[in-house]
Scaffold this motif. Structure first.
Motif, mmCIF file in Angstrom:
data_model
loop_
_atom_site.group_PDB
_atom_site.id
_atom_site.type_symbol
_atom_site.label_atom_id
_atom_site.label_comp_id
_atom_site.label_asym_id
_atom_site.label_seq_id
_atom_site.Cartn_x
_atom_site.Cartn_y
_atom_site.Cartn_z
ATOM 1 N N MET A 57 0.920 -0.837 0.260
ATOM 2 C CA MET A 57 0.336 -0.234 0.052
ATOM 3 C C MET A 57 1.057 1.289 -0.171
ATOM 4 O O MET A 57 1.845 1.468 0.637
ATOM 5 C CB MET A 57 -0.838 0.010 1.037
ATOM 6 C CG MET A 57 -2.016 -1.315 1.196
ATOM 7 S SD MET A 57 -3.022 -1.351 3.095
ATOM 8 C CE MET A 57 -3.719 0.406 1.736
ATOM 9 N N THR A 58 0.395 2.400 -0.952
ATOM 10 C CA THR A 58 0.971 3.776 -1.267
ATOM 11 C C THR A 58 1.401 4.113 0.714
ATOM 12 O O THR A 58 2.210 4.943 0.558
ATOM 13 C CB THR A 58 0.798 4.280 -2.119
ATOM 14 O OG1 THR A 58 0.083 3.809 -3.077
ATOM 15 C CG2 THR A 58 1.653 5.586 -2.122
ATOM 16 N N SER A 59 0.615 4.379 1.379
ATOM 17 C CA SER A 59 0.460 4.860 2.373
ATOM 18 C C SER A 59 1.617 4.409 3.503
ATOM 19 O O SER A 59 1.628 4.979 4.325
ATOM 20 C CB SER A 59 -0.339 5.122 3.397
ATOM 21 O OG SER A 59 -1.262 3.580 3.354
ATOM 22 N N ILE A 60 1.431 3.143 3.449
ATOM 23 C CA ILE A 60 2.854 2.291 3.907
ATOM 24 C C ILE A 60 4.316 1.841 3.320
ATOM 25 O O ILE A 60 4.986 2.584 3.923
ATOM 26 C CB ILE A 60 2.762 1.111 4.868
ATOM 27 C CG1 ILE A 60 1.226 0.664 5.602
ATOM 28 C CG2 ILE A 60 2.974 -0.040 5.034
ATOM 29 C CD1 ILE A 60 0.689 0.174 5.788
ATOM 30 N N CYS A 61 3.860 1.145 2.288
ATOM 31 C CA CYS A 61 5.107 1.251 2.034
ATOM 32 C C CYS A 61 5.711 2.168 0.806
ATOM 33 O O CYS A 61 7.154 1.916 0.304
ATOM 34 C CB CYS A 61 4.867 -0.208 0.605
ATOM 35 S SG CYS A 61 3.998 -1.826 1.391
ATOM 36 N N VAL A 62 5.401 3.163 0.552
ATOM 37 C CA VAL A 62 6.450 4.098 0.059
ATOM 38 C C VAL A 62 6.207 5.486 0.558
ATOM 39 O O VAL A 62 7.442 5.553 0.488
ATOM 40 C CB VAL A 62 5.043 4.771 -1.271
ATOM 41 C CG1 VAL A 62 5.876 5.599 -1.575
ATOM 42 C CG2 VAL A 62 4.888 4.126 -2.410
ATOM 43 N N VAL A 63 5.389 6.069 1.388
ATOM 44 C CA VAL A 63 5.389 7.291 2.985
ATOM 45 C C VAL A 63 6.533 6.640 3.530
ATOM 46 O O VAL A 63 7.021 7.256 3.636
ATOM 47 C CB VAL A 63 3.746 7.412 2.731
ATOM 48 C CG1 VAL A 63 4.233 8.375 4.130
ATOM 49 C CG2 VAL A 63 3.149 8.467 1.636
ATOM 50 N N ARG A 64 6.173 5.963 4.597
ATOM 51 C CA ARG A 64 6.492 5.023 5.477
ATOM 52 C C ARG A 64 8.368 5.303 5.031
ATOM 53 O O ARG A 64 9.173 6.201 5.849
ATOM 54 C CB ARG A 64 6.278 4.224 6.003
ATOM 55 C CG ARG A 64 4.978 4.245 7.250
ATOM 56 C CD ARG A 64 5.349 4.980 8.257
ATOM 57 N NE ARG A 64 6.155 4.737 8.676
ATOM 58 C CZ ARG A 64 6.244 4.440 10.057
ATOM 59 N NH1 ARG A 64 4.338 3.558 10.732
ATOM 60 N NH2 ARG A 64 7.650 3.880 11.116
ATOM 61 N N PRO A 65 9.106 4.453 4.249
ATOM 62 C CA PRO A 65 10.112 4.575 4.399
ATOM 63 C C PRO A 65 10.871 6.194 3.192
ATOM 64 O O PRO A 65 11.803 6.725 3.406
ATOM 65 C CB PRO A 65 10.982 3.764 2.786
ATOM 66 C CG PRO A 65 9.322 2.877 2.874
ATOM 67 C CD PRO A 65 7.940 3.351 3.280
ATOM 68 N N ALA A 66 10.540 6.146 2.937
ATOM 69 C CA ALA A 66 10.051 8.130 1.686
ATOM 70 C C ALA A 66 10.160 9.450 3.055
ATOM 71 O O ALA A 66 11.781 9.930 2.781
ATOM 72 C CB ALA A 66 8.657 8.823 1.017
ATOM 73 N N LEU A 67 9.660 9.227 3.451
ATOM 74 C CA LEU A 67 9.818 10.070 4.422
ATOM 75 C C LEU A 67 10.897 9.993 5.078
ATOM 76 O O LEU A 67 11.271 10.965 5.814
ATOM 77 C CB LEU A 67 8.659 9.960 5.762
ATOM 78 C CG LEU A 67 6.879 10.747 5.354
ATOM 79 C CD1 LEU A 67 5.896 10.624 5.808
ATOM 80 C CD2 LEU A 67 7.223 11.924 4.827
ATOM 81 N N SER A 68 11.764 8.711 5.776
ATOM 82 C CA SER A 68 12.577 8.456 5.975
ATOM 83 C C SER A 68 13.645 8.739 6.012
ATOM 84 O O SER A 68 14.993 9.463 6.599
ATOM 85 C CB SER A 68 12.443 6.816 6.429
ATOM 86 O OG SER A 68 11.355 6.319 7.546
ATOM 87 N N ALA A 69 14.203 8.302 4.666
ATOM 88 C CA ALA A 69 14.878 8.810 3.910
ATOM 89 C C ALA A 69 15.487 10.715 4.006
ATOM 90 O O ALA A 69 15.693 10.779 4.094
ATOM 91 C CB ALA A 69 14.255 8.148 1.887
ATOM 92 N N ARG A 70 13.700 10.852 3.814
ATOM 93 C CA ARG A 70 13.943 12.522 3.476
ATOM 94 C C ARG A 70 14.710 13.193 5.138
ATOM 95 O O ARG A 70 15.393 13.800 4.827
ATOM 96 C CB ARG A 70 12.667 13.168 3.524
ATOM 97 C CG ARG A 70 12.799 12.894 2.056
ATOM 98 C CD ARG A 70 12.918 14.092 0.981
ATOM 99 N NE ARG A 70 12.627 15.890 1.269
ATOM 100 C CZ ARG A 70 14.027 16.432 1.662
ATOM 101 N NH1 ARG A 70 15.511 15.802 0.468
ATOM 102 N NH2 ARG A 70 14.627 17.681 1.540
#
Length: 93
Positions: free
Chosen positions: A1-14
């Motif tokens: 899911m986008t809200s879990i598998c994309v958002v969480r790692p993307a925000l962590s990387a930022r």
């Protein structure tokens, strides 16, 4: 899911200082509302939200060394899109 598998790692990387792109249509979600919320969260955090075709075009331009193409900013998601080039003319012999 986008809200879990994309958002969480993307925000962590930022948060760690990385320049992050999220290819939003490469992931699914349970509703259009959840997708919109994810895009807003990512954009506000400085993640560049793109789609598969836009990223493919950008990567191709980088791979071919096309630095002459003007790039524009999409005002709603902060994505750099390569400018369109005129169609190439067929070669004549």
């Amino acid at each position: 899911m986008t809200s879990i598998c994309v958002v969480r790692p993307a925000l962590s990387a930022r948060a760690e200082g990385y320049d992050v792109y999220a290819v939003i249509d490469a992931s699914g979600t349970c509703s259009e509302e959840a997708r919109r919320i994810s895009i807003v969260r990512l954009s506000r955090a400085g993640v560049r939200v793109a789609d598969v075709l836009g990223m493919a075009a950008e990567l191709q331009a980088e791979a071919t060394g096309d630095t002459a193409a003007e790039e524009t900013e999409s005002s709603h998601v902060g994505v750099r899109w390569p400018a369109r080039r005129p169609p190439s003319r067929p070669r004549t012999r």
